[in-house]
Design a protein around this motif. Structure first.
Motif, short mmCIF file in Angstrom:
data_model
loop_
_atom_site.label_atom_id
_atom_site.label_comp_id
_atom_site.label_asym_id
_atom_site.label_seq_id
_atom_site.Cartn_x
_atom_site.Cartn_y
_atom_site.Cartn_z
N TYR A 77 0.84 -1.20 0.00
CA TYR A 77 0.00 0.00 0.00
C TYR A 77 0.88 1.25 0.00
CZ TYR A 77 -3.66 -3.32 1.32
OH TYR A 77 -4.52 -4.37 1.35
N ALA A 78 1.31 1.67 -1.18
CA ALA A 78 2.22 2.81 -1.30
C ALA A 78 1.60 4.10 -0.77
CB ALA A 78 2.64 3.00 -2.76
N LEU A 102 11.72 -1.59 4.36
CA LEU A 102 12.21 -1.65 2.98
C LEU A 102 12.42 -3.10 2.53
CD1 LEU A 102 13.28 -0.39 0.37
CD2 LEU A 102 15.48 -0.07 1.53
N ASP A 103 12.95 -3.93 3.42
CA ASP A 103 13.19 -5.33 3.09
C ASP A 103 11.89 -6.09 2.83
OD1 ASP A 103 15.95 -4.95 3.56
OD2 ASP A 103 15.68 -5.37 5.70
N MET A 104 10.80 -5.59 3.40
CA MET A 104 9.51 -6.27 3.29
C MET A 104 8.65 -5.72 2.15
SD MET A 104 8.65 -7.07 7.24
CE MET A 104 7.21 -7.97 6.78
N ALA A 105 9.10 -4.63 1.53
CA ALA A 105 8.31 -4.01 0.46
C ALA A 105 8.08 -5.01 -0.67
CB ALA A 105 9.02 -2.77 -0.05
N THR A 106 6.83 -5.12 -1.10
CA THR A 106 6.47 -6.10 -2.13
C THR A 106 6.24 -5.46 -3.48
OG1 THR A 106 4.17 -5.94 -1.41
CG2 THR A 106 5.49 -7.78 -0.53
N ASN A 107 6.40 -4.15 -3.59
CA ASN A 107 6.30 -3.53 -4.91
C ASN A 107 7.28 -2.36 -5.01
OD1 ASN A 107 5.04 -1.11 -3.94
ND2 ASN A 107 3.04 -2.10 -4.04
N ALA A 108 7.53 -1.94 -6.24
CA ALA A 108 8.54 -0.91 -6.50
C ALA A 108 8.14 0.44 -5.92
CB ALA A 108 8.76 -0.78 -8.00
N ALA A 109 6.84 0.75 -5.90
CA ALA A 109 6.39 2.04 -5.39
C ALA A 109 6.73 2.18 -3.90
CB ALA A 109 4.89 2.21 -5.62
#
Length: 139
Positions: A77-78, A102-109
């Protein structure tokens, strides 16, 4: 204690809880706050309403060490990641698996927002001493 799992976007019920001074930072059995669950569920409207509370705890870590920012980044959810960062959510907190949001971010946004925030935080910690060195007008 406000349990957002039961809110499901019900703003009027949340407003009633807040009007009756129900604690916004209470923890459930997993050690998660209402803000965590709102971020986990992508409920931007509820996140925004919780932000109207002066004592909202942005950086509370649950029993797994995850914060609301970890949850929003993991769920992708960016828009909520952006809101959390604007409110001052910390990007340097690690969970029990030693992972940053950041390590858990699942999308580029989400990853881009978190990288940019970490970059500005690093710049802000540099000394301002050089600002005083070249001031020729001071006598």
């Amino acid at each position: 204690f406000i349990n957002v799992k039961f809110l499901a976007g019900n703003l009027s019920w949340l407003r009633e809880c807040l009007d009756n001074r129900v604690g916004v930072n209470g923890l459930d059995k997993a050690g998660s706050t209402a803000l965590y669950w709102a971020c986990h569920g992508g409920h931007k409207d509820i996140v925004e309403m919780l932000f109207t509370q002066p004592n909202i705890e942005l950086n509370q870590q649950n029993k797994l060490g995850d914060t609301a920012l970890h949850a929003a980044a993991w769920k992708g959810y960016a828009d909520i990641v952006q809101l959390l960062l604007e409110k001052g959510a910390r990007t340097d907190l690690r969970n029990i698996e030693k992972k940053l949001a950041l390590d858990m971010a699942t999308n580029a946004a989400c990853a881009s927002l978190l990288k940019k925030k970490q970059g500005t935080d690093a710049v802000r910690t540099l000394s301002n001493a050089e600002d005083y060195l070249d001031d020729e007008d001071s006598d």
